[in-house]
Motif scaffolding. Structure first.
Motif, PDB file in Angstrom:
ATOM      1  N   VAL A 138       0.662  -1.329  -0.132  1.00 31.77           N
ATOM      2  CA  VAL A 138      -0.031  -0.140  -0.025  1.00 31.77           C
ATOM      3  C   VAL A 138       0.869   1.184   0.061  1.00 31.77           C
ATOM      4  N   LEU A 139       0.679   2.081  -1.122  1.00 31.60           N
ATOM      5  CA  LEU A 139       1.327   3.447  -1.074  1.00 31.60           C
ATOM      6  C   LEU A 139       0.643   4.359  -0.076  1.00 31.60           C
ATOM      7  N   THR A 140       1.344   4.823   0.805  1.00 26.53           N
ATOM      8  CA  THR A 140       0.664   5.879   1.540  1.00 26.53           C
ATOM      9  C   THR A 140       0.054   7.182   0.975  1.00 26.53           C
ATOM     10  N   ASN A 141       0.754   7.269  -0.206  1.00 23.53           N
ATOM     11  CA  ASN A 141       0.408   8.597  -0.957  1.00 23.53           C
ATOM     12  C   ASN A 141       0.442   8.218  -2.537  1.00 23.53           C
ATOM     13  N   PRO A 142      -1.072   7.436  -2.847  1.00 23.65           N
ATOM     14  CA  PRO A 142      -0.807   6.950  -4.190  1.00 23.65           C
ATOM     15  C   PRO A 142      -0.651   7.830  -5.300  1.00 23.65           C
ATOM     16  N   GLU A 143      -0.980   9.087  -5.199  1.00 23.79           N
ATOM     17  CA  GLU A 143      -1.017  10.191  -6.164  1.00 23.79           C
ATOM     18  C   GLU A 143       0.318  10.792  -6.350  1.00 23.79           C
ATOM     19  N   GLN A 144       0.973  10.857  -5.109  1.00 27.12           N
ATOM     20  CA  GLN A 144       2.424  11.478  -5.196  1.00 27.12           C
ATOM     21  C   GLN A 144       3.093  10.388  -4.290  1.00 27.12           C
ATOM     22  N   PRO A 145       3.532   9.237  -5.050  1.00 21.79           N
ATOM     23  CA  PRO A 145       4.047   8.136  -4.015  1.00 21.79           C
ATOM     24  C   PRO A 145       5.517   9.003  -3.648  1.00 21.79           C
ATOM     25  N   PHE A 146       6.250   9.855  -4.162  1.00 22.82           N
ATOM     26  CA  PHE A 146       7.672  10.170  -3.566  1.00 22.82           C
ATOM     27  C   PHE A 146       7.276  11.023  -2.346  1.00 22.82           C
ATOM     28  N   THR A 147       6.130  11.438  -2.029  1.00 18.18           N
ATOM     29  CA  THR A 147       6.081  12.254  -0.743  1.00 18.18           C
ATOM     30  C   THR A 147       5.661  11.292   0.484  1.00 18.18           C
ATOM     31  N   GLY A 148       5.268  10.088   0.171  1.00 16.75           N
ATOM     32  CA  GLY A 148       4.961   9.125   1.068  1.00 16.75           C
ATOM     33  C   GLY A 148       5.721   7.884   1.108  1.00 16.75           C
ATOM     34  N   GLY A 149       5.362   6.888   1.844  1.00 19.87           N
ATOM     35  CA  GLY A 149       5.963   5.543   2.162  1.00 19.87           C
ATOM     36  C   GLY A 149       5.411   4.362   1.409  1.00 19.87           C
ATOM     37  N   MET A 150       5.672   3.210   1.619  1.00 16.14           N
ATOM     38  CA  MET A 150       4.916   2.035   1.350  1.00 16.14           C
ATOM     39  C   MET A 150       4.679   1.135   2.499  1.00 16.14           C
ATOM     40  N   THR A 151       3.477   0.664   2.886  1.00 17.88           N
ATOM     41  CA  THR A 151       3.277  -0.329   3.830  1.00 17.88           C
ATOM     42  C   THR A 151       3.059  -1.662   3.492  1.00 17.88           C
ATOM     43  N   ILE A 152       3.147  -2.668   4.050  1.00 20.58           N
ATOM     44  CA  ILE A 152       2.655  -3.853   3.856  1.00 20.58           C
ATOM     45  C   ILE A 152       1.352  -4.356   4.926  1.00 20.58           C
ATOM     46  N   GLU A 153       0.438  -4.841   4.134  1.00 23.86           N
ATOM     47  CA  GLU A 153      -0.689  -5.214   5.116  1.00 23.86           C
ATOM     48  C   GLU A 153      -1.123  -6.601   4.506  1.00 23.86           C
ATOM     49  N   ALA A 154      -1.434  -7.374   5.603  1.00 22.13           N
ATOM     50  CA  ALA A 154      -1.779  -8.849   5.319  1.00 22.13           C
ATOM     51  C   ALA A 154      -2.815  -9.284   6.307  1.00 22.13           C
ATOM     52  N   GLN A 155      -3.583 -10.285   5.623  1.00 20.78           N
ATOM     53  CA  GLN A 155      -4.572 -10.828   6.478  1.00 20.78           C
ATOM     54  C   GLN A 155      -4.658 -12.173   6.246  1.00 20.78           C
ATOM     55  N   PRO A 156      -3.952 -12.814   7.585  1.00 13.62           N
ATOM     56  CA  PRO A 156      -4.069 -14.302   7.389  1.00 13.62           C
ATOM     57  C   PRO A 156      -5.556 -14.797   7.335  1.00 13.62           C
ATOM     58  N   ARG A 157      -5.822 -16.077   6.843  1.00 15.95           N
ATOM     59  CA  ARG A 157      -7.157 -16.586   6.823  1.00 15.95           C
ATOM     60  C   ARG A 157      -7.533 -16.337   8.199  1.00 15.95           C
ATOM     61  N   GLY A 158      -8.787 -15.671   7.971  1.00 15.11           N
ATOM     62  CA  GLY A 158      -9.772 -15.689   8.887  1.00 15.11           C
ATOM     63  C   GLY A 158      -9.584 -14.641   9.971  1.00 15.11           C
ATOM     64  N   LYS A 159      -8.520 -13.824   9.928  1.00 13.32           N
ATOM     65  CA  LYS A 159      -8.084 -12.667  10.738  1.00 13.32           C
ATOM     66  C   LYS A 159      -8.439 -11.241   9.971  1.00 13.32           C
ATOM     67  N   LYS A 160      -8.308 -10.392  10.891  1.00 10.31           N
ATOM     68  CA  LYS A 160      -8.449  -8.908  10.243  1.00 10.31           C
ATOM     69  C   LYS A 160      -7.083  -8.601   9.406  1.00 10.31           C
ATOM     70  N   MET A 161      -7.434  -7.588   8.474  1.00 14.98           N
ATOM     71  CA  MET A 161      -6.199  -6.980   7.748  1.00 14.98           C
ATOM     72  C   MET A 161      -5.288  -6.100   8.854  1.00 14.98           C
ATOM     73  N   GLN A 162      -4.089  -6.540   9.109  1.00 10.58           N
ATOM     74  CA  GLN A 162      -3.261  -5.990  10.023  1.00 10.58           C
ATOM     75  C   GLN A 162      -2.004  -5.340   9.411  1.00 10.58           C
ATOM     76  N   ARG A 163      -1.377  -4.340  10.011  1.00 10.44           N
ATOM     77  CA  ARG A 163      -0.152  -3.803   9.585  1.00 10.44           C
ATOM     78  C   ARG A 163       1.106  -4.971   9.892  1.00 10.44           C
ATOM     79  N   ILE A 164       1.848  -4.874   9.328  1.00  7.08           N
ATOM     80  CA  ILE A 164       3.140  -5.866   9.594  1.00  7.08           C
ATOM     81  C   ILE A 164       3.502  -5.833  10.862  1.00  7.08           C
ATOM     82  N   GLU A 165       3.625  -4.718  11.662  1.00  8.22           N
ATOM     83  CA  GLU A 165       4.300  -4.541  12.689  1.00  8.22           C
ATOM     84  C   GLU A 165       3.287  -4.967  13.863  1.00  8.22           C
ATOM     85  N   ALA A 166       2.186  -5.327  13.682  1.00 12.06           N
ATOM     86  CA  ALA A 166       1.138  -5.886  14.721  1.00 12.06           C
ATOM     87  C   ALA A 166       1.240  -7.559  14.440  1.00 12.06           C
TER      88      ALA A 166
END
Ligand SMILES: Nc1ncnc2c1ncn2[C@@H]1O[C@H](COP(=O)(O)OP(=O)(O)OP(=O)(O)O)[C@@H](O)[C@H]1O
Ligand SMILES: Nc1ncnc2c1ncn2[C@@H]1O[C@H](COP(=O)(O)OP(=O)(O)OP(=O)(O)O)[C@@H](O)[C@H]1O
Ligand SMILES: [Mg+2]
Ligand SMILES: [Mg+2]
Lengths: 208, 165, 165, 208
Positions: C31-59
Motif C-alpha cells: 500500500v502506498l501511503t500517498n498513491p497520487e504522489q508516491p515520492f512524498t509518502g512511503g509504502m506499507t505492507i498489509e496482510a490478512q492471514p486466513r480468518g483474521k482482520k487486515m493488519q499492518r506488518i508491525e502488529a
C-alpha cells in the motif's frame, strides 16, 4: 512466589475469557505461528504495567481489545501464590523514587496488608476460600475500556482499585518491576548485540 | 555512585564468566571501555568460544550471539533475581546441541526455586520442561489454549506440539 | 520517473499478492501511503492471514512477520530475477508447517531454473533440497566442509546434520 | 548460469584452501553454530564485491583474513557455469551509471569476450580444459593482502586482473548486483518489518 494462573478476557487474540493455570517450576508454551503465545506474555506485561503499548505491538491501548468480539473492554488478571520463603524487601530495590514511596508504602500496608478486607467481584471458582485469599494469594488486574472519548485503564491490587504507582511499588518489593530483565520478548536477544556499548553500560547504571 | 556501579559491575561480570563458561563452553567477560572513569565510556562483551580467539560480540555467528546475549541476560537476572521469568523464543538461532544446553540450564535454575514460563517451538526445551501449555488458533483467528500437558502424563489434547518442528 | 515507479510497483504488488496467498494462505498487498504522489509518502505492507482482520506488518506474530517479509523479498526477486539466490537461516521463526511451505516454494522455484543456496538448520528445508553441504568446525575453530550429500544417496560423512534439530 | 564451485582460501574461518562444489537446483548448507555456514555466504558477497566489510561482520578488510594461520592473504574464487538459455542484458539493468558503462562495456567486450586469451595461474584441476574454459565458465576472484601499510584488494575476472566497476558491470548483465535482493543474510528478514515505510518505498524507487 509464583504465577498461579492468568485470566485473559477479550485481550488481543483471546475473545471471551480464558484461564491459564501455571505451576512452580519450568513451563513451556508452544503452538503454531500466530496462535497467541506471545500474546500471553503481552498479557503479563499489560496486567503488571511493565511496558508500553508499543512493546506489545499495539499503536494505542484500544488495539489491545479483541477486534473480533463486539465487546469494548479487555481485562487481564494474574493470581500469584505466595510462598513461605519469599524475600520481601521493605522498599522496592530498584525504585528510583524510593523516598516518595515510603509514605505510599506505609499507607498501602494498612490498606493492602494481610488483614485487608477483600471485595468480591465476578465468581472466581479457581481460588480458595476468601479467608485464605489474602493470606496465600496476591491478585493484580488491569482493565481497559474503549469509549467515544478514548480508552481508560484501571488497575486493581488484591481486588481493590489501585494505581500503577502502587502496583509498581508493591510488586517492586518482590523484585518485579519494569527495570528488571525477567521478561525477554521475541527478538530481544538481538538487541543486546546491536546496542551501543554506552547503552549497554547504562544497563549496569540502572541496576546498581 | 561510582562505588555502587563498580559493585554491580563486578557481580554481573562474575556471573557472566560462570554462566558463559557453562552455556557456551568458553571464556567470556564484560569489559569497560574506560575502567577508571566508567561513565565516560561504554561496556563491551568479549567472548572466546573453545579453541577460538577472543572476539567482540558483533563478529560472532548468529547462534554464538544468541548464546552470549542470553548469558548476559542471565547474569543480570542472577544479580536481581525475580520470582518468575518469561522468555519468548530465545532459542531460535541455536543448533540442537546449544538448544539442549540452554534447556538444561533453565531446568536447573527452576529447581532452585524460580518459575520459568518459556515460549518455544524447540523439542529440547519442551522435553526439559515440567509442563507445556498448548496454544492453537481456531479458524477465525481466536486463540484456544488446548490444555496443560504435565510431562510424564498422557499427551492428551496437545496436537499443537506435534505440528511444530 | 513516476511512470517507471508505477510500473515497478504494480509488478511487485502483483507478485506479492500471489506469493503471499500461496505462502501464508491469506490476502496480502502493498500500500502506498500517498498513491497520487508516491515520492512524498512511503509504502506499507498489509496482510490478512486466513480468518483474521487486515493488519499492518508491525502488529503480526514473529512467524507471520517472517513469512510476510519473505513473500515481499520473493516479490522483488521475481521482478528482477537473478541466476542464484543465497538465503541464510530465513526459516528461524517458522513453525513446522510454515517451514514446510517455504521449503516447498523454494524447491518449485529451483525447478523453474534458479539456483538456491540456503543455509538452514531445519529438517523440512534440508529434506526438500537436492543436496546438502555439511559444515563443521574442528577443535581449533577452523571450518571443515564435511561433504556434499546428494539426497537419495548414502548419508555418508554428514554428522553435522544429525546434530542439529 | 549458476555457481559451479566456490574456492575459499584463508578467508574468515577457512584456513587453507577449501573447494565447495555446487550444482544447479536447490542446495542446503547445514551444521552447528559457529561452524562457518554464514562465512560461506560472506565469501560470495566478498568475491563478487556485493557488500561492505561491516555487512560481513568485519570492522576492516584485514579482519577477513583467517586469524589462526600465519598467512597474510585471503582469496575467494567463484566459478560460474554458463547455460545456453542465459538471459544476458546488453547493459546492466539496474546500473545507475548506465551511460558511463556503455563505453566501458564495449571495451570489456573486447577484453573479456568469448575469445579472450585466458592467463593461467595456479593449477585448477577441477576446471575443464582451457579451450573450453572461456566458452562455458566465468570466474571471478578477489584477493586481499595485509601489509604494513594496510590491506590491498585485487579483483580478477576470468583470471585477468580487473576492477570492481568492471566486475559489477559484467555481472550486472547477468542480473547479479549489489542492488538486487538475491542474497538474504542472517537476520535480514526482521529488517523489512522494522524499516520505515519511506525506506520501504525507496526499495521500489531503486529497482524501477
Ligand atoms: N486486538 C486483537 N484482536 C484480535 N487479534 C489480535 C489482536 N491483536 C493481535 N491479534 C492477533 O494475534 C496474533 C499474534 O499472536 P502472537 O504474537 O501471540 O502469536 P505467536 O503464537 O507468538 O506466534 P509466533 O510463533 O509466530 O511468534 C496475530 O495474528 C494478530 O492478528
Ligand atoms: N578472520 C577470522 N579468522 C578465524 N575465524 C574467524 C574469522 N572471522 C570469523 N571467524 C569465525 O567464524 C565463526 C562464525 O562463523 P559463521 O558465522 O559462518 O557461523 P555459522 O555456521 O553461520 O553459525 P550460526 O549457525 O550460529 O549462524 C565465528 O566463530 C568466528 O570466530
Ligand atoms: Mg510469538
Ligand atoms: Mg550463521
Amino acid at each position: 512466589m509464583y504465577i498461579y494462573q492468568i485470566e485473559i478476557d477479550n485481550f488481543k487474540s483471546f475473545s471471551g475469557q480464558t484461564v491459564i493455570p501455571f505451576r512452580k517450576g519450568f513451563t513451556t508454551v508452544s503452538g503454531p505461528n500466530g496462535s497467541g503465545k506471545s500474546n500471553i506474555i503481552d498479557s503479563i506485561l499489560f496486567c503488571l504495567g511493565l511496558s508500553s503499548s508499543r512493546v506489545m505491538r499495539a499503536e494505542k491501548l484500544s488495539d489491545l481489545v479483541n477486534n473480533l468480539s463486539k465487546r469494548k473492554e479487555a481485562k487481564v488478571r494474574i493470581v500469584f501464590k505466595k510462598e513461605p520463603h519469599d524475600r520481601v524487601f521493605e522498599e522496592a530495590l530498584d525504585s528510583s523514587n524510593s523516598t516518595q514511596s515510603t509514605v505510599l508504602e506505609q499507607a498501602s500496608q494498612l490498606v493492602l496488608g494481610e488483614n485487608a478486607p477483600v471485595k468480591k467481584h465476578a465468581p472466581k471458582p479457581e481460588l480458595p476460600a476468601e479467608s485464605a485469599l489474602s493470606q496465600d494469594f496476591i491478585t493484580v488486574s488491569r482493565r481497559i475500556r474503549e469509549s467515544s472519548s478514548g480508552s481508560s485503564s484501571t488497575y486493581y491490587l488484591n481486588e481493590q482499585v489501585s494505581t500503577l504507582t502502587d502496583i509498581h511499588e508493591y510488586l517492586g518489593r518482590y523484585n518485579i518491576s519494569p527495570g528488571c530483565f525477567n521478561v525477554m520478548m521475541q527478538g530481544d536477544v538481538a538487541g543486546f548485540v546491536n546496542m551501543s556499548s554506552v547503552e549497554r553500560r547504562k544497563i549496569i547504571d540502572e541496576i546498581a | 555512585k561510582l562505588v555502587s556501579f563498580k559493585k554491580a559491575f563486578e557481580h554481573v561480570d562474575g556471573n557472566f564468566k560462570a554462566i558463559f563458561q557453562e552455556l557456551a563452553d568458553g571464556q567470556g567477560r564484560l569489559v569497560l571501555t574506560n575502567p577508571e572513569q566508567p561513565f565516560t565510556g561504554g561496556m563491551t562483551i568479549e567472548a572466546q568460544p573453545r579453541g577460538k580467539k577472543m572476539q567482540r560480540i558483533e563478529a560472532m555467528s548468529g547462534g554464538e550471539k544468541s548464546l552470549t546475549s542470553l548469558a548476559f541476560v542471565f547474569s543480570l537476572q542472577r544479580y536481581l533475581p525475580a520470582p518468575f521469568y518469561a522468555l519468548d523464543e530465545v532459542d531460535m538461532n541455536l543448533d540442537g546441541i546449544n538448544a539442549e544446553k540452554l534447556a538444561h540450564m533453565v531446568k536447573r535454575e527452576s529447581i532452585k526455586g524460580a518459575q520459568f514460563i518459556v515460549v518455544s517451538l524447540r523439542k529440547p526445551m519442551i522435553d526439559h520442561s515440567d509442563q507445556t501449555v498448548g496454544v492453537t488458533q481456531r479458524k477465525n483467528g481466536i486463540t484456544k489454549v488446548t490444555g496443560v500437558n504435565l510431562h510424564g502424563e498422557e499427551l492428551g489434547d496437545v496436537e499443537a506440539i506435534n505440528e511444530v518442528n
